[in-house]
Design a protein around this motif. Sequence first.
Motif, mmCIF file in Angstrom:
data_model
loop_
_atom_site.group_PDB
_atom_site.id
_atom_site.type_symbol
_atom_site.label_atom_id
_atom_site.label_comp_id
_atom_site.label_asym_id
_atom_site.label_seq_id
_atom_site.Cartn_x
_atom_site.Cartn_y
_atom_site.Cartn_z
ATOM 1 N N SER A 196 0.849 -1.016 -0.039
ATOM 2 C CA SER A 196 0.000 -0.039 -0.027
ATOM 3 C C SER A 196 0.792 1.081 -0.158
ATOM 4 C CB SER A 196 -0.969 -0.067 1.153
ATOM 5 O OG SER A 196 -0.118 -0.179 2.269
ATOM 6 N N ASN A 199 0.381 5.007 1.697
ATOM 7 C CA ASN A 199 0.540 5.198 3.023
ATOM 8 C C ASN A 199 1.733 5.763 3.567
ATOM 9 O OD1 ASN A 199 -2.046 4.259 3.381
ATOM 10 N ND2 ASN A 199 -1.631 2.397 3.773
ATOM 11 N N SER A 200 2.710 5.432 2.859
ATOM 12 C CA SER A 200 4.159 5.930 3.383
ATOM 13 C C SER A 200 4.664 7.239 2.574
ATOM 14 C CB SER A 200 5.136 4.523 3.157
ATOM 15 O OG SER A 200 4.790 4.086 2.007
#
Length: 305
Positions: A196, A199-200
Motif C-alpha cells: 500500500s 500510506n508511506s
Amino acid sequence: MKERGIPQELQLLRGLRPRMNFSESEESYYLYKEKGYEGEMNFDKWAVPLSKKMIFLNDINLNQNNNNFQVDSFGISSGTLHHFEVKNLEGDYSIEKGKWTSPSGNPVKNPLLQVDKTETHLNQLVKNYNIPLSVKSHLIFINPEFHLYDVPSNLPIIYPAQMNRFRNNLLQNSSKIRNADIRAAEKLLSLSIGGSPYNSVPKYSYEELRKGIVCSGCGEFYTEAKRILHCEFCGVRESCSDAVLRSVEEFGLLFPDFKVTTKNIFDWCKVIKDERTVQRVLRSNLQMIGNKRSSYYIKGTREKE
Ligand SMILES: [Zn+2]
C-alpha cells in the motif's frame, strides 16, 4: 518468475518531489528509497548467473499473522528458500554492543533485526502452507564502498568483497531446478499481496501540487511547449506527445481515482497552451470511452476514426 519493477512507492515519490516541498525527513526517506532501489538492481545483475539454478522472486510483499513484510529477493533452489536482504549502505559503519552506527556517528536501525524478523515470519509461513522449503537468510551489502567495523563472526552477512565467492558457493551447492521448487515458488507467488504505497509517502492533494510537465532528464519543469519540448536547464528534447503521455502516467499514479480527460490533463500539464494539442495526443494514443462531451481515456489500442 517475478521480475523487479520500479517500486510503486518510489514512483510516487519521484512524481511528488518536483511538485511539492519535501521536508528534510521526507527528502532523506526519498533518497534512501532511491539508493535501495539502485542496490536491488545491482543485486539483480549480480544474480544473473544464478538464474540457471535458482528461481528468483523479487520484491514480494507477504502477510503472516497480520504482519505485512517485504522481501527484496527470494532465490529458490534444491529445497532451500534463500532470502536475500539487500542493503546499499555506503561508508564506514560500526557495531558496538549490538548497536549500529553510521559514518557520521548516528545510530541506525540494525538490519540484522529486520532479517531475523522476516526469517521468523517466513518460517511460520512455509510451515502454515506446507511449503517444502527450508529458509536461509543472507544480508547482502552490495555497495563496494561499504565497510563494517567490529563485527562479531557467524553473522549471515555477505560483504562486497565476498560477493563472487558467495555466488560460486551457491552455484556449487544448488542442483538443477526441480519441479518441486517450481511448485513452491508458484505457491509463494500466489500468497504475495500488493503493498500500500500511498500510506508511506507524504500527504498531498491535487490543488497543492505544482502543475506542469517535468523534464525527463533533470526533473525541472519545462518552461515552454512546442511540438518538441526543450529543457532549458539540461538540454533534453522530447516530443510533445511523449511528454504528455508521461504526464498522463504520472497523473494516473498520483490520482488513481481521477479520470484522464482532456480538461484534467490540460490542467495538469499547464505548460501546453492549446487544449486541442492535449486532446490530439490522448485521442491518438489512448482508448476513448464515452461520447464526445463526457469522454475520458484509458490505456489500450487507439480507436480508428
Ligand atoms: Zn531537463
